[in-house]
Design a protein around this motif. Sequence first.
Motif, PDB file in Angstrom:
ATOM      1  N   GLY A 244     -52.510  59.536 -62.127  1.00  0.00           N
ATOM      2  CA  GLY A 244     -52.234  58.491 -61.145  1.00  0.00           C
ATOM      3  C   GLY A 244     -51.016  57.670 -61.531  1.00  0.00           C
ATOM      4  N   SER A 245     -50.539  56.878 -60.598  1.00  0.00           N
ATOM      5  CA  SER A 245     -49.368  56.027 -60.837  1.00  0.00           C
ATOM      6  C   SER A 245     -49.738  54.805 -61.665  1.00  0.00           C
ATOM      7  CB  SER A 245     -48.795  55.530 -59.501  1.00  0.00           C
ATOM      8  OG  SER A 245     -48.327  56.596 -58.737  1.00  0.00           O
ATOM      9  N   ARG A 246     -48.825  54.402 -62.507  1.00  0.00           N
ATOM     10  CA  ARG A 246     -48.955  53.126 -63.204  1.00  0.00           C
ATOM     11  C   ARG A 246     -48.782  52.006 -62.181  1.00  0.00           C
ATOM     12  NH1 ARG A 246     -47.626  52.677 -68.811  1.00  0.00           N
ATOM     13  NH2 ARG A 246     -48.170  50.525 -68.351  1.00  0.00           N
ATOM     14  N   PHE A 247     -49.410  50.867 -62.435  1.00  0.00           N
ATOM     15  CA  PHE A 247     -49.359  49.747 -61.512  1.00  0.00           C
ATOM     16  C   PHE A 247     -47.925  49.330 -61.191  1.00  0.00           C
ATOM     17  CE2 PHE A 247     -49.330  45.134 -60.748  1.00  0.00           C
ATOM     18  CZ  PHE A 247     -50.057  45.109 -59.560  1.00  0.00           C
TER      19      PHE A 247
ATOM     20  N   LEU B  67     -54.036  55.086 -58.277  1.00  0.00           N
ATOM     21  CA  LEU B  67     -53.622  54.183 -59.340  1.00  0.00           C
ATOM     22  C   LEU B  67     -54.275  54.686 -60.618  1.00  0.00           C
ATOM     23  CD1 LEU B  67     -52.189  51.461 -60.003  1.00  0.00           C
ATOM     24  CD2 LEU B  67     -54.405  50.362 -59.593  1.00  0.00           C
ATOM     25  N   LEU B  68     -53.523  54.801 -61.692  1.00  0.00           N
ATOM     26  CA  LEU B  68     -54.046  55.323 -62.952  1.00  0.00           C
ATOM     27  C   LEU B  68     -55.238  54.495 -63.418  1.00  0.00           C
ATOM     28  CD1 LEU B  68     -53.573  57.495 -65.111  1.00  0.00           C
ATOM     29  CD2 LEU B  68     -52.126  55.843 -66.304  1.00  0.00           C
ATOM     30  N   TRP B  69     -56.366  55.150 -63.622  1.00  0.00           N
ATOM     31  CA  TRP B  69     -57.631  54.467 -63.907  1.00  0.00           C
ATOM     32  C   TRP B  69     -57.574  53.649 -65.196  1.00  0.00           C
ATOM     33  CZ3 TRP B  69     -60.492  55.379 -68.305  1.00  0.00           C
ATOM     34  CH2 TRP B  69     -60.125  56.513 -69.056  1.00  0.00           C
ATOM     35  N   ASN B  70     -56.744  54.059 -66.159  1.00  0.00           N
ATOM     36  CA  ASN B  70     -56.684  53.361 -67.445  1.00  0.00           C
ATOM     37  C   ASN B  70     -55.332  52.683 -67.691  1.00  0.00           C
ATOM     38  OD1 ASN B  70     -55.215  55.701 -67.815  1.00  0.00           O
ATOM     39  ND2 ASN B  70     -56.168  56.258 -69.753  1.00  0.00           N
ATOM     40  N   ASP B  71     -54.675  52.275 -66.628  1.00  0.00           N
ATOM     41  CA  ASP B  71     -53.394  51.596 -66.750  1.00  0.00           C
ATOM     42  C   ASP B  71     -53.574  50.304 -67.554  1.00  0.00           C
ATOM     43  OD1 ASP B  71     -51.269  49.674 -66.162  1.00  0.00           O
ATOM     44  OD2 ASP B  71     -50.581  51.129 -64.693  1.00  0.00           O
ATOM     45  N   PRO B  72     -52.828  50.140 -68.642  1.00  0.00           N
ATOM     46  CA  PRO B  72     -52.995  48.940 -69.472  1.00  0.00           C
ATOM     47  C   PRO B  72     -52.559  47.649 -68.776  1.00  0.00           C
ATOM     48  CG  PRO B  72     -51.180  50.284 -70.292  1.00  0.00           C
ATOM     49  CD  PRO B  72     -51.851  51.081 -69.209  1.00  0.00           C
ATOM     50  N   ASP B  73     -51.699  47.733 -67.773  1.00  0.00           N
ATOM     51  CA  ASP B  73     -51.288  46.524 -67.055  1.00  0.00           C
ATOM     52  C   ASP B  73     -52.410  45.984 -66.162  1.00  0.00           C
ATOM     53  OD1 ASP B  73     -48.758  46.526 -68.207  1.00  0.00           O
ATOM     54  OD2 ASP B  73     -47.922  47.793 -66.617  1.00  0.00           O
ATOM     55  N   VAL B  74     -53.265  46.859 -65.671  1.00  0.00           N
ATOM     56  CA  VAL B  74     -54.418  46.427 -64.868  1.00  0.00           C
ATOM     57  C   VAL B  74     -55.597  46.133 -65.792  1.00  0.00           C
ATOM     58  CG1 VAL B  74     -56.024  47.077 -63.026  1.00  0.00           C
ATOM     59  CG2 VAL B  74     -53.615  47.759 -62.877  1.00  0.00           C
TER      60      VAL B  74
ATOM     61  N   PHE C   6     -53.237  39.503 -56.645  1.00  0.00           N
ATOM     62  CA  PHE C   6     -52.495  40.764 -56.748  1.00  0.00           C
ATOM     63  C   PHE C   6     -52.532  41.275 -58.190  1.00  0.00           C
ATOM     64  CE2 PHE C   6     -48.207  42.813 -57.386  1.00  0.00           C
ATOM     65  CZ  PHE C   6     -48.476  43.963 -56.650  1.00  0.00           C
ATOM     66  N   GLY C   7     -52.951  42.533 -58.343  1.00  0.00           N
ATOM     67  CA  GLY C   7     -53.001  43.156 -59.666  1.00  0.00           C
ATOM     68  C   GLY C   7     -54.288  42.916 -60.429  1.00  0.00           C
ATOM     69  N   ARG C   8     -55.158  42.052 -59.907  1.00  0.00           N
ATOM     70  CA  ARG C   8     -56.435  41.788 -60.584  1.00  0.00           C
ATOM     71  C   ARG C   8     -57.503  42.744 -60.081  1.00  0.00           C
ATOM     72  NH1 ARG C   8     -57.713  35.728 -59.967  1.00  0.00           N
ATOM     73  NH2 ARG C   8     -59.683  36.480 -60.783  1.00  0.00           N
ATOM     74  N   TRP C   9     -58.538  42.896 -60.872  1.00  0.00           N
ATOM     75  CA  TRP C   9     -59.629  43.798 -60.510  1.00  0.00           C
ATOM     76  C   TRP C   9     -60.959  43.066 -60.604  1.00  0.00           C
ATOM     77  CZ3 TRP C   9     -63.539  44.920 -64.011  1.00  0.00           C
ATOM     78  CH2 TRP C   9     -63.282  44.561 -65.344  1.00  0.00           C
ATOM     79  N   VAL C  10     -61.948  43.622 -59.930  1.00  0.00           N
ATOM     80  CA  VAL C  10     -63.315  43.140 -60.017  1.00  0.00           C
ATOM     81  C   VAL C  10     -64.215  44.373 -60.127  1.00  0.00           C
ATOM     82  CG1 VAL C  10     -63.649  43.020 -57.506  1.00  0.00           C
ATOM     83  CG2 VAL C  10     -65.015  41.586 -58.999  1.00  0.00           C
ATOM     84  N   GLY C  11     -65.267  44.249 -60.932  1.00  0.00           N
ATOM     85  CA  GLY C  11     -66.210  45.354 -61.104  1.00  0.00           C
ATOM     86  C   GLY C  11     -67.637  44.884 -60.924  1.00  0.00           C
TER      87      GLY C  11
ATOM     88  N   LEU D 165     -58.569  55.581 -59.305  1.00  0.00           N
ATOM     89  CA  LEU D 165     -58.625  54.495 -58.326  1.00  0.00           C
ATOM     90  C   LEU D 165     -57.816  54.900 -57.097  1.00  0.00           C
ATOM     91  CD1 LEU D 165     -57.955  51.739 -60.974  1.00  0.00           C
ATOM     92  CD2 LEU D 165     -60.039  51.875 -59.647  1.00  0.00           C
ATOM     93  N   HIS D 166     -58.463  55.099 -55.959  1.00  0.00           N
ATOM     94  CA  HIS D 166     -57.845  55.653 -54.767  1.00  0.00           C
ATOM     95  C   HIS D 166     -57.555  54.590 -53.705  1.00  0.00           C
ATOM     96  CE1 HIS D 166     -60.354  59.367 -56.002  1.00  0.00           C
ATOM     97  NE2 HIS D 166     -59.189  59.383 -56.614  1.00  0.00           N
ATOM     98  N   TYR D 167     -56.523  54.859 -52.922  1.00  0.00           N
ATOM     99  CA  TYR D 167     -56.201  54.041 -51.751  1.00  0.00           C
ATOM    100  C   TYR D 167     -55.279  54.833 -50.851  1.00  0.00           C
ATOM    101  CZ  TYR D 167     -51.771  52.946 -54.200  1.00  0.00           C
ATOM    102  OH  TYR D 167     -50.565  53.018 -54.850  1.00  0.00           O
ATOM    103  N   GLN D 168     -55.139  54.395 -49.609  1.00  0.00           N
ATOM    104  CA  GLN D 168     -54.215  55.011 -48.664  1.00  0.00           C
ATOM    105  C   GLN D 168     -53.121  54.008 -48.338  1.00  0.00           C
ATOM    106  OE1 GLN D 168     -56.936  58.233 -46.300  1.00  0.00           O
ATOM    107  NE2 GLN D 168     -56.396  56.432 -45.167  1.00  0.00           N
ATOM    108  N   ILE D 169     -51.874  54.386 -48.601  1.00  0.00           N
ATOM    109  CA  ILE D 169     -50.762  53.472 -48.386  1.00  0.00           C
ATOM    110  C   ILE D 169     -50.494  53.276 -46.893  1.00  0.00           C
ATOM    111  CG2 ILE D 169     -48.905  55.173 -48.570  1.00  0.00           C
ATOM    112  CD1 ILE D 169     -48.993  51.586 -50.069  1.00  0.00           C
ATOM    113  N   GLN D 170     -50.722  54.284 -46.085  1.00  0.00           N
ATOM    114  CA  GLN D 170     -50.732  54.143 -44.631  1.00  0.00           C
ATOM    115  C   GLN D 170     -52.174  54.395 -44.214  1.00  0.00           C
ATOM    116  OE1 GLN D 170     -47.746  56.493 -42.642  1.00  0.00           O
ATOM    117  NE2 GLN D 170     -46.241  56.043 -44.219  1.00  0.00           N
ATOM    118  N   HIS D 171     -52.597  53.807 -43.127  1.00  0.00           N
ATOM    119  CA  HIS D 171     -54.002  53.878 -42.701  1.00  0.00           C
ATOM    120  C   HIS D 171     -54.924  53.359 -43.801  1.00  0.00           C
ATOM    121  CE1 HIS D 171     -52.502  56.388 -39.449  1.00  0.00           C
ATOM    122  NE2 HIS D 171     -51.940  57.147 -40.342  1.00  0.00           N
ATOM    123  N   PRO D 172     -54.671  52.156 -44.335  1.00  0.00           N
ATOM    124  CA  PRO D 172     -55.515  51.631 -45.419  1.00  0.00           C
ATOM    125  C   PRO D 172     -56.969  51.514 -44.982  1.00  0.00           C
ATOM    126  CG  PRO D 172     -54.042  49.927 -44.579  1.00  0.00           C
ATOM    127  CD  PRO D 172     -53.645  51.205 -43.915  1.00  0.00           C
ATOM    128  N   GLN D 173     -57.846  51.803 -45.914  1.00  0.00           N
ATOM    129  CA  GLN D 173     -59.273  51.820 -45.626  1.00  0.00           C
ATOM    130  C   GLN D 173     -59.993  50.623 -46.226  1.00  0.00           C
ATOM    131  OE1 GLN D 173     -60.116  55.656 -47.505  1.00  0.00           O
ATOM    132  NE2 GLN D 173     -60.617  56.483 -45.489  1.00  0.00           N
TER     133      GLN D 173
END
Length: 182
Positions: free
Chosen positions: A173-176, A147-154, A96-101, A63-71
């Motif tokens: 990737g980073s944990r949430f 963001l870690l694709w299989n993070d259990p918190d997400v 915050f912290g929720r996902w949609v697919g 799961l990718h994102y840009q912390i500066q120059h967000p897209q």
Amino acid sequence: MTIQVQHTAIADVKIIEPRVFGDARGAFLETFNQTEFEAKVARGYTFVQDNHSVSMRNVLRGLHYQIQHPQGKLVRVVVGEVFDVAVDLRRWSPTFGRWVGVRLSAANRRQLWIPPGFAHGFVVLSDVAEFLYKTTALWHPEHERTLLWNDPDVAVEWEFSGEPLVSSKDAVGSRFNEAEVF
């Protein structure tokens, strides 16, 4: 009107269904119209880059994102099918912290609008998928985060069979709870 817009469980993430004109010769659809996008989807965005990726079955990107120059991203599939995911990383947001697919495919011709402030990824459900997306900011690799694709918190409920194929970057990737967020 050439598009219908549906809200998802996260109000700012929207499914766009274009009107398709078809006959015995084939089909035609308008894939983007700035005026209609601003009127029905989101105002104040300009797209500056188009990307095209090709991936095989069970490839998981993100799961990718840009912390500066967000897209912000307007995504669609022109060959095959994917399960596309957006994770809200906006600290101030009620989601915050929720996902949609959403399933996106060449057959359903859906597009997904993901505003800045979200992590984004997809997994390929067909033998091959060609994935196109427009972005509201240029790619800056030094600001890209994963963001870690299989993070259990997400707890994204990915749709795939077998083991996903992920890049070495995506595998670590980073944990949430440790990720840089907006």
